[in-house]
Scaffold this active site. Structure first.
Site, PDB file in Angstrom:
ATOM      1  N   ARG A  47     -32.782  45.289 -46.170  1.00  8.87           N
ATOM      2  CA  ARG A  47     -31.597  45.410 -45.298  1.00  8.87           C
ATOM      3  C   ARG A  47     -31.874  46.393 -44.160  1.00  8.87           C
ATOM      4  O   ARG A  47     -31.163  46.433 -43.172  1.00  8.87           O
ATOM      5  CB  ARG A  47     -30.351  45.810 -46.104  1.00  8.87           C
ATOM      6  CG  ARG A  47     -29.090  45.949 -45.270  1.00  8.87           C
ATOM      7  CD  ARG A  47     -27.763  45.679 -46.025  1.00  8.87           C
ATOM      8  NE  ARG A  47     -27.771  46.137 -47.391  1.00  8.87           N
ATOM      9  CZ  ARG A  47     -27.675  47.417 -47.787  1.00  8.87           C
ATOM     10  NH1 ARG A  47     -27.539  48.367 -46.884  1.00  8.87           N
ATOM     11  NH2 ARG A  47     -27.691  47.728 -49.053  1.00  8.87           N
ATOM     12  N   TYR A 100     -18.457  34.266 -24.169  1.00 12.90           N
ATOM     13  CA  TYR A 100     -18.439  33.327 -25.291  1.00 12.90           C
ATOM     14  C   TYR A 100     -17.181  33.556 -26.152  1.00 12.90           C
ATOM     15  O   TYR A 100     -16.783  34.697 -26.405  1.00 12.90           O
ATOM     16  CB  TYR A 100     -19.730  33.504 -26.112  1.00 12.90           C
ATOM     17  CG  TYR A 100     -19.642  32.856 -27.464  1.00 12.90           C
ATOM     18  CD1 TYR A 100     -19.293  31.510 -27.586  1.00 12.90           C
ATOM     19  CD2 TYR A 100     -19.876  33.585 -28.614  1.00 12.90           C
ATOM     20  CE1 TYR A 100     -19.185  30.929 -28.830  1.00 12.90           C
ATOM     21  CE2 TYR A 100     -19.775  33.005 -29.860  1.00 12.90           C
ATOM     22  CZ  TYR A 100     -19.416  31.673 -29.956  1.00 12.90           C
ATOM     23  OH  TYR A 100     -19.300  31.095 -31.187  1.00 12.90           O
ATOM     24  N   ASP A 174     -25.340  40.451 -22.443  1.00 13.79           N
ATOM     25  CA  ASP A 174     -25.716  39.351 -23.326  1.00 13.79           C
ATOM     26  C   ASP A 174     -26.615  38.424 -22.506  1.00 13.79           C
ATOM     27  O   ASP A 174     -26.159  37.793 -21.552  1.00 13.79           O
ATOM     28  CB  ASP A 174     -24.449  38.636 -23.816  1.00 13.79           C
ATOM     29  CG  ASP A 174     -24.759  37.499 -24.791  1.00 13.79           C
ATOM     30  OD1 ASP A 174     -25.833  36.877 -24.653  1.00 13.79           O
ATOM     31  OD2 ASP A 174     -23.916  37.221 -25.666  1.00 13.79           O
ATOM     32  N   LYS A 199     -30.334  30.333 -29.873  1.00 17.34           N
ATOM     33  CA  LYS A 199     -30.422  29.473 -28.690  1.00 17.34           C
ATOM     34  C   LYS A 199     -31.866  29.383 -28.191  1.00 17.34           C
ATOM     35  O   LYS A 199     -32.733  29.003 -28.941  1.00 17.34           O
ATOM     36  CB  LYS A 199     -29.453  30.000 -27.633  1.00 17.34           C
ATOM     37  CG  LYS A 199     -28.067  30.360 -28.206  1.00 17.34           C
ATOM     38  CD  LYS A 199     -27.290  29.135 -28.681  1.00 17.34           C
ATOM     39  CE  LYS A 199     -26.256  29.449 -29.746  1.00 17.34           C
ATOM     40  NZ  LYS A 199     -25.244  30.412 -29.397  1.00 17.34           N
TER      41      LYS A 199
HETATM   42  O1  7XF Z   1     -23.704  34.148 -33.581  1.00 20.02           O
HETATM   43  P1  7XF Z   1     -24.403  33.143 -32.718  1.00 20.02           P
HETATM   44  O2  7XF Z   1     -25.886  33.135 -32.919  1.00 20.02           O
HETATM   45  O3  7XF Z   1     -23.756  31.791 -32.778  1.00 20.02           O
HETATM   46  O4  7XF Z   1     -24.258  33.652 -31.191  1.00 20.02           O
HETATM   47  C1  7XF Z   1     -23.063  34.013 -30.608  1.00 20.02           C
HETATM   48  C2  7XF Z   1     -23.203  33.921 -29.121  1.00 20.02           C
HETATM   49  C3  7XF Z   1     -23.415  35.089 -28.409  1.00 20.02           C
HETATM   50  N1  7XF Z   1     -23.538  35.077 -27.060  1.00 20.02           N
HETATM   51  C4  7XF Z   1     -23.479  33.928 -26.384  1.00 20.02           C
HETATM   52  C5  7XF Z   1     -23.626  33.956 -24.888  1.00 20.02           C
HETATM   53  C6  7XF Z   1     -23.293  32.727 -27.044  1.00 20.02           C
HETATM   54  O5  7XF Z   1     -23.239  31.601 -26.326  1.00 20.02           O
HETATM   55  C7  7XF Z   1     -23.158  32.718 -28.447  1.00 20.02           C
HETATM   56  C8  7XF Z   1     -22.938  31.478 -29.196  1.00 20.02           C
HETATM   57  N2  7XF Z   1     -22.499  30.411 -28.427  1.00 20.02           N
HETATM   58  C9  7XF Z   1     -22.513  29.041 -28.907  1.00 20.02           C
HETATM   59  C10 7XF Z   1     -22.018  28.159 -27.736  1.00 20.02           C
HETATM   60  O6  7XF Z   1     -21.529  28.684 -26.733  1.00 20.02           O
HETATM   61  O7  7XF Z   1     -22.185  26.953 -27.826  1.00 20.02           O
HETATM   62  C11 7XF Z   1     -21.735  28.952 -30.172  1.00 20.02           C
HETATM   63  C12 7XF Z   1     -21.220  27.743 -30.678  1.00 20.02           C
HETATM   64  S1  7XF Z   1     -19.503  27.865 -31.204  1.00 20.02           S
END
Ligand code: 7XF
Length: 386
Positions: A47, A100, A174, A199
């Site tokens: 952890r 997001y 971000d 991503k």
């Molecule tokens: O916890 P995750 O790995 O899903 O990431 C969260 C996240 C953080 N920052 C940005 C700019 C993001 O786009 C995301 C996740 N976004 C996806 C989207 O926009 O499609 C999540 C699908 S609901």
């Protein structure tokens, strides 16, 4: 890591972090272990840290030009672990109003439950930041380009205004939409970079992962406070192995995402069902000049406003054959989604309006398929709307 410091991005994405292996294995083993022998090991418990995670942490720190990085179980794991580390009850955050959807609900609904005040502003106008900074401001938080409107924010200008006011305020960026191949916010004055490595960084749509990048001091705090004690949001060694594998091709994948996006934009711009195209590479897109300054290419993400009722658009989106109607982004597969009802369903109608997310907006994560096949898929679907 030092030995690769001055080498090309491509070399670093492949080589940084690798340790000599007792059998000379080209690819390091996956350390699937929860604990470590207490007397001899430099590790203690997974952890806190684990050799498979150390490898990807070193890679991401190098690619983002940060002193250190911390691997987490997801992007939200990275964001929440870092924010819980940086903030106390009574502190204030200034955040971009276009982010997001789950970051938005973390900030809007949940941070205030613990006594943190969050103010959402349009950061394209930097005065909205400068006139809201107070002695209690501890974090300024934004994405660029913003999810889902691709609004571009000026990292260097925002960092300067904030740090001129108080150098201790942490500017969080971000960098998920760009990946470090396209943009490195720490070199422009930001203090902390967070990623959904789900991503582009992993790039293959087969796991969730995240990173926090910044100074060694802050990352160590995130490790022992944010992750170890507060969220427990650790990346699994198996996922660290897969992220390291995905990272080896980040540059070549990003080049094709960007080239495919540029060609798809050209097609979409002249299609009669398309009202508007949102892409930082377009000369008449607000923020294009800033994008040219801070991004090496314009990215693989874009959005369009479609003509037609919500029902007509909803029906059309189900007719893709090559593309997939799905949330997430940065995969080999082209993903199409409707922000108002999918990724940004946490926004109220009023919040959507303030962020410039229209009812007819469709977001596209342009994949790595043949561009002619993608264009043909869009032509067939969009023709049903005219
Ligand atoms: O916890 P995750 O790995 O899903 O990431 C969260 C996240 C953080 N920052 C940005 C700019 C993001 O786009 C995301 C996740 N976004 C996806 C989207 O926009 O499609 C999540 C699908 S609901």
């Amino acid at each position: 890591m030092e030995e690769f410091k001055n080498m090309d991005f491509a070399t670093r994405q492949i080589h940084v972090g690798k340790e000599p292996d007792q059998y000379g294995a080209l690819v390091p083993p996956i350390y699937m272990t929860s604990t470590f022998e207490a007397v001899t090991s430099q590790y203690f418990y997974s952890r806190i840290s684990n050799p498979s995670l150390t490898l990807v942490e070193k890679k991401i720190a190098s690619l983002e030009h940060g002193e250190a990085a911390l691997a987490t179980a997801s992007g939200i794991g990275a964001i929440s672990s870092a924010l819980w580390t940086a903030l106390n009850a009574g502190d204030e955050i200034i955040a971009s109003e276009t982010i997001y959807g789950c970051t938005f609900s973390l900030l809007k609904e949940n941070m205030p439950r613990f006594g943190v005040k969050v103010l959402f502003v349009d950061m394209a106008d930097i005065e909205n930041i400068s006139r809201n900074l107070t002695p209690r401001t501890k974090v300024v938080y934004f994405e660029t380009p913003c999810n889902p409107t691709l609004k571009v924010l000026d990292i260097a200008a925002i960092a300067k205004v904030v740090h001129d006011y108080n150098p201790d305020i942490k500017v969080f960026v971000d960098n998920t939409f760009c990946s470090p191949y396209i943009q490195t916010p720490l070199t422009l004055g930001a203090d902390v970079v967070v990623h959904s490595a789900t991503k582009y960084i992993n790039g293959h749509g087969d796991l969730l992962a995240g990173f926090v990048v910044g100074s060694s001091e802050f990352i160590e705090k995130c490790r022992v406070i944010g992750v170890k004690d507060m969220t427990g949001s650790v990346m699994s060694p198996m996922n660290a192995f897969l992220v390291a594998r995905g990272l080896k091709t980040l540059d070549v994948r990003m080049e094709k995402h960007c080239s495919n996006a540029e060609k798809l934009v050209e097609f979409l711009r002249q299609h009669p069902a398309v009202e508007k195209v949102y892409y930082p590479g377009l000369e008449d897109f607000p923020g294009h000049e800033i994008a040219k300054k801070q991004m090496s290419r314009f990215g693989g993400m874009l959005a369009i406003d479609l003509k037609g009722s919500r029902e007509q658009i909803g029906e059309a989106l189900q007719k893709f054959e090559v593309c997939t109607l799905a949330v997430s982004l940065g995969d080999a597969e082209t993903l199409v989604e409707h922000p108002a009802t999918m990724t940004h369903s946490t926004y109220s109608a009023e919040d959507l309006k303030a962020a410039g997310i229209s009812e007819g907006m469709v977001r596209i994560s342009v994949g790595l398929e043949g561009i002619d096949d993608l264009i043909e898929d869009f032509r067939r679907v969009l023709d049903t709307l005219v």
